[in-house]
Design an enzyme around this catalytic site. Structure first.
Site, PDB file in Angstrom:
ATOM      1  N   HIS A  63     -40.251 -78.646 -43.637  1.00  0.00           N
ATOM      2  CA  HIS A  63     -40.176 -79.569 -42.502  1.00  0.00           C
ATOM      3  C   HIS A  63     -38.911 -79.327 -41.681  1.00  0.00           C
ATOM      4  CE1 HIS A  63     -40.671 -84.005 -40.994  1.00  0.00           C
ATOM      5  NE2 HIS A  63     -40.270 -83.188 -40.032  1.00  0.00           N
ATOM      6  N   LEU A  66     -37.647 -75.958 -35.277  1.00  0.00           N
ATOM      7  CA  LEU A  66     -36.942 -74.805 -34.688  1.00  0.00           C
ATOM      8  C   LEU A  66     -36.925 -74.911 -33.161  1.00  0.00           C
ATOM      9  CD1 LEU A  66     -38.161 -71.774 -36.866  1.00  0.00           C
ATOM     10  CD2 LEU A  66     -36.035 -73.080 -37.068  1.00  0.00           C
ATOM     11  N   ASN A  97     -43.842 -80.379 -32.362  1.00  0.00           N
ATOM     12  CA  ASN A  97     -43.493 -81.263 -31.227  1.00  0.00           C
ATOM     13  C   ASN A  97     -42.576 -80.499 -30.274  1.00  0.00           C
ATOM     14  OD1 ASN A  97     -41.406 -81.349 -33.153  1.00  0.00           O
ATOM     15  ND2 ASN A  97     -40.762 -83.408 -32.591  1.00  0.00           N
ATOM     16  N   ASN A 298     -35.347 -90.651 -37.265  1.00  0.00           N
ATOM     17  CA  ASN A 298     -36.638 -91.300 -37.390  1.00  0.00           C
ATOM     18  C   ASN A 298     -37.457 -90.661 -38.508  1.00  0.00           C
ATOM     19  OD1 ASN A 298     -38.674 -93.040 -36.734  1.00  0.00           O
ATOM     20  ND2 ASN A 298     -39.518 -91.764 -35.116  1.00  0.00           N
ATOM     21  N   ASP A 325     -36.123 -82.076 -42.454  1.00  0.00           N
ATOM     22  CA  ASP A 325     -36.354 -82.613 -41.104  1.00  0.00           C
ATOM     23  C   ASP A 325     -35.225 -82.189 -40.165  1.00  0.00           C
ATOM     24  OD1 ASP A 325     -37.551 -83.866 -38.983  1.00  0.00           O
ATOM     25  OD2 ASP A 325     -37.244 -85.905 -39.708  1.00  0.00           O
TER      26      ASP A 325
END
Ligand code: DOR
Length: 443
Positions: A63, A66, A97, A298, A325
């Site tokens: 997770h 990049l 995303n 988040n 993350d």
């Protein structure tokens, strides 16, 4: 000297999959691990003294962001994978995303080409669940897997439409690839930090734990309905982890990950606190304006009780993997007022020292740590790595568990040093990272 051939001497070789923990030499020949033994004779390899170091299978982070394609002001393939290698990682899965979102075979092909041209580690692109990551229309799951999609995720947002989620989970029964879900009910998540006493004191809107837990519960139900593989991203609350455990116990195909920041940091970091709970670190004295956008992430940093519950779930095996993350954001973006600053922390280079802090404090064994950071992600997601057995590719990380270093813009390789740990002296660092026996990072 042969390229991609190494003789790594006298390291503590830890291979959780083979229950190996021994001080010995490890030989890599033409990119493949070829031998483990005592006092191996040098032929034409590069020789490295690993006395006092851990020799680990390369770490794997399923997770990361990049920011490829389209957000090279935050990170690039070159800087993000250099940060991965510096953090000891030999493989990363990168989230969709992006701009545009990773929702076509062509974009996946471009990312894989970029990784071949300028990447330092193995890169696995994650495709979106929905077209444009907009939540309404399913992508062509089979075509994306054919193009090289590692998994599917609308990370950054929940796929609110339960019908689209059902279709994604059903498709995973055919493709065999997981649906990685960001669980957060958008209608409850208008805030910028955890909803609790600190948000109230600071006069900030909060994100309640229930925003996450409601969606974890829904998605576990949809996984039960479809038989699909649900992977719950960045679980941040104790009750969220309880839901994952009860799903597992009742036979649902659910896996989950936990992040170093949710295990060790709380909502108090937004208000300037610097305590890394459950580790051997002294609190960091932080001279920052509050609320501090560096601590905005988040799901948000939660309560001390949540960190303890997450740790207990890590110890009992609820969490299959630890992931970072890694969410780089440019300085000017993080310099905005708290409510407008983007969410996320740079994590690839900080996972090892923070998690070694848990090990030193006696909460996790080094084997469990390497298992969750390497062996298990390789096995679970069916990718290269996670093993030091002869015949496997030479993805190997040497770790100095005691090396002290100070977190700063200069010591980090990521393009965006957005971490509240700036200024902290931490212990533990990768000193050599090899992918297919090729040097990708060396201190
Ligand atoms: O803090 C976060 N940052 N959480 C997410 O889910 C997305 C990520 C990002 O892309 O910056």
């Amino acid at each position: 000297m042969a390229d991609a051939s190494w003789l790594i001497r006298n390291g503590r070789i830890i291979d959780p999959g083979a229950a190996t923990d021994t001080v010995a030499d490890l030989r890599i020949t033409n990119g493949y691990i070829s031998e483990i033994g005592e006092e191996l004779s040098l032929t034409n390899e590069q020789e490295v003294d690993a006395s006092g170091l851990i020799v680990s299978p390369g770490l794997i982070d399923v997770h990361v962001h990049l920011r490829v394609p389209g957000q090279d002001h935050k990170e690039t393939m070159a800087t993000g994978t250099a940060a991965a290698a510096a953090g000891g990682f030999t493989a990363v899965a990168t989230m969709p995303n992006t701009v545009p979102a990773i929702d076509s075979a062509e974009i996946i092909g471009d990312i894989l080409a970029d990784a071949r041209a300028s990447g330092s580690v193995r890169v696995y692109p994650i495709a979106t669940i929905s077209r444009g990551r907009l939540g309404h229309e399913s992508v062509d799951y089979a075509a994306l897997v054919e193009a090289g999609a590692f998994a599917f995720s609308d990370d950054g947002d929940t796929t609110a439409d339960s019908g689209v989620m059902r279709a994604a989970l059903l498709a995973s029964t055919r493709t065999g690839r997981p649906v990685m879900v960001h669980c957060e009910d958008a209608a409850l998540a208008h805030g910028a930090m955890h909803e609790g006493t600190i948000a109230a004191r600071l006069g900030l809107d909060g994100i309640p734990a229930e925003a996450e837990e409601i969606v974890i519960a829904r998605d576990i139900m949809l996984a039960r309905l479809t038989g699909g593989w649900l992977h719950v991203l960045h679980v941040s609350t104790g009750r969220g982890a309880d839901l994952v455990l009860s799903g597992k116990q009742t036979g649902v195909n659910v896996t989950a990950e936990v992040m170093p920041h949710h295990l060790t940091m709380t909502e108090a970091w937004v208000d300037g606190d610097g305590s890394l709970l459950h580790t051997d670190y002294q609190p960091l004295r932080r001279d920052v304006p509050t609320p501090d956008p560096m601590a905005k992430v988040n799901p948000p940093l939660r309560t001390p009780a949540d960190t303890s519950a997450l740790l207990a779930h890590l110890q009992r095996g609820t969490f299959d993997v630890i992931a970072t993350d890694h969410a780089p954001h440019a300085d000017d973006e993080k310099a905005r007022p708290f409510a407008e600053a983007p969410m996320g922390m740079s994590g690839l280079e900080l996972a090892l020292p923070t998690m070694l802090g848990l090990v030193r404090a006696g909460h996790l064994t080094i084997h469990d740590l390497i298992h969750r950071l390497s062996t298990r992600p390789a096995q679970l997601f069916g990718i290269t790595g996670g093993s030091l057995q002869p015949g496997t590719p030479g993805d190997v990380t040497l770790i100095d568990p005691d090396l002290a270093w100070t977190v700063s813009r200069e010591t980090l390789r990521t393009k965006s040093a957005n971490t509240p740990l700036l200024g902290m002296t931490v212990r533990g660092r990768a000193t050599l990272t090899l992918v297919d026996g090729r040097e990708r990072h060396r201190l």
